[in-house]
Write a protein that holds these residues in place. Structure first.
Motif, PDB file in Angstrom:
ATOM      1  N   GLU A   1       0.833  -1.209   0.000  1.00  0.00           N
ATOM      2  CA  GLU A   1       0.000   0.000   0.000  1.00  0.00           C
ATOM      3  C   GLU A   1       0.866   1.257   0.000  1.00  0.00           C
TER       4      GLU A   1
ATOM      5  N   ARG B   1       2.047   2.015  -3.517  1.00  0.00           N
ATOM      6  CA  ARG B   1       0.985   2.585  -4.348  1.00  0.00           C
ATOM      7  C   ARG B   1       0.804   4.066  -4.060  1.00  0.00           C
ATOM      8  N   GLY B   2       0.823   4.452  -2.786  1.00  0.00           N
ATOM      9  CA  GLY B   2       0.691   5.860  -2.414  1.00  0.00           C
ATOM     10  C   GLY B   2       1.833   6.693  -2.973  1.00  0.00           C
ATOM     11  N   GLU B   3       3.047   6.145  -2.913  1.00  0.00           N
ATOM     12  CA  GLU B   3       4.220   6.847  -3.433  1.00  0.00           C
ATOM     13  C   GLU B   3       4.108   7.024  -4.955  1.00  0.00           C
ATOM     14  N   VAL B   4       3.706   5.978  -5.647  1.00  0.00           N
ATOM     15  CA  VAL B   4       3.534   6.050  -7.098  1.00  0.00           C
ATOM     16  C   VAL B   4       2.443   7.061  -7.453  1.00  0.00           C
ATOM     17  N   ALA B   5       1.362   7.070  -6.697  1.00  0.00           N
ATOM     18  CA  ALA B   5       0.272   8.016  -6.955  1.00  0.00           C
ATOM     19  C   ALA B   5       0.755   9.452  -6.787  1.00  0.00           C
ATOM     20  N   ARG B   6       1.566   9.717  -5.756  1.00  0.00           N
ATOM     21  CA  ARG B   6       2.110  11.071  -5.555  1.00  0.00           C
ATOM     22  C   ARG B   6       3.022  11.465  -6.703  1.00  0.00           C
ATOM     23  N   GLU B   7       3.868  10.551  -7.140  1.00  0.00           N
ATOM     24  CA  GLU B   7       4.771  10.842  -8.253  1.00  0.00           C
ATOM     25  C   GLU B   7       3.990  11.115  -9.534  1.00  0.00           C
ATOM     26  N   LEU B   8       2.940  10.347  -9.782  1.00  0.00           N
ATOM     27  CA  LEU B   8       2.113  10.574 -10.977  1.00  0.00           C
ATOM     28  C   LEU B   8       1.388  11.918 -10.892  1.00  0.00           C
ATOM     29  N   ALA B   9       0.909  12.285  -9.714  1.00  0.00           N
ATOM     30  CA  ALA B   9       0.241  13.580  -9.545  1.00  0.00           C
ATOM     31  C   ALA B   9       1.219  14.721  -9.791  1.00  0.00           C
TER      32      ALA B   9
ATOM     33  N   GLU C   1       1.822  14.935 -13.507  1.00  0.00           N
ATOM     34  CA  GLU C   1       0.662  15.539 -14.170  1.00  0.00           C
ATOM     35  C   GLU C   1       0.680  17.062 -14.016  1.00  0.00           C
TER      36      GLU C   1
END
Length: 146
Positions: free
Chosen positions: A2, A5-13, A16
């Motif tokens: 988990e 996933r949070g780290e990847v989501a922050r990097e993608l944000a 973007e």
């Protein structure tokens, strides 16, 4: 798993957001996009001091008159040009690591600042821009009966 996933989501944000800023700049009227090899990206440090945000840009070999600063809303645009010094013209380059040409960096300032008190100094190849934070005075708001 988990945490990853949070780290990847922050990097993608973050990616973007950078893409959105880049696209905003591309479609602005009058923006000149440098040809490949005709530009460089100077190094920047951003840090906070008491009451201000400071931006320091490494611009060795750039003349102060060739640097432009624009403060627009929440964006600070630093642009300009590094040109080869006069003198002898090389017949052939043996090694070339100092980039020439145009540069532009656009920073999104996330805190309100006082644009009338922005100070920029250029010394020994370093541009230092101090952006004083806007002081917001606390005030009471009267609640009217409904």
């Amino acid at each position: 798993m988990e945490v990853l996933r949070g780290e990847v989501a922050r990097e993608l944000a973050a990616l973007e957001e950078r893409m959105e800023r880049a696209l905003e700049r591309v479609f602005e009227p009058g923006v000149r996009l440098p040809a490949s090899g005709d530009s460089f990206r100077p190094a920047i440090d951003v840090f906070e001091i008491e009451g201000a945000t400071v931006v320091r840009v490494e611009l060795a070999g750039v003349r102060s008159e060739d640097v432009r600063l624009t403060v627009d809303g929440e964006y600070l645009q630093i642009s300009g040009r590094r040109v080869a010094e006069g003198g002898s013209t090389p017949v052939r380059h043996v090694q070339m690591e100092i980039p020439q040409g145009y540069f532009e960096r656009v920073l999104r300032l996330r805190t309100p600042y006082d644009s009338q008190r922005v100070v920029a100094k250029f010394d020994a190849g370093l541009l230092t821009v101090e952006l004083p934070r806007r002081q917001s005075e606390p005030h009471k708001i009267k609640v009217e009966p409904g």
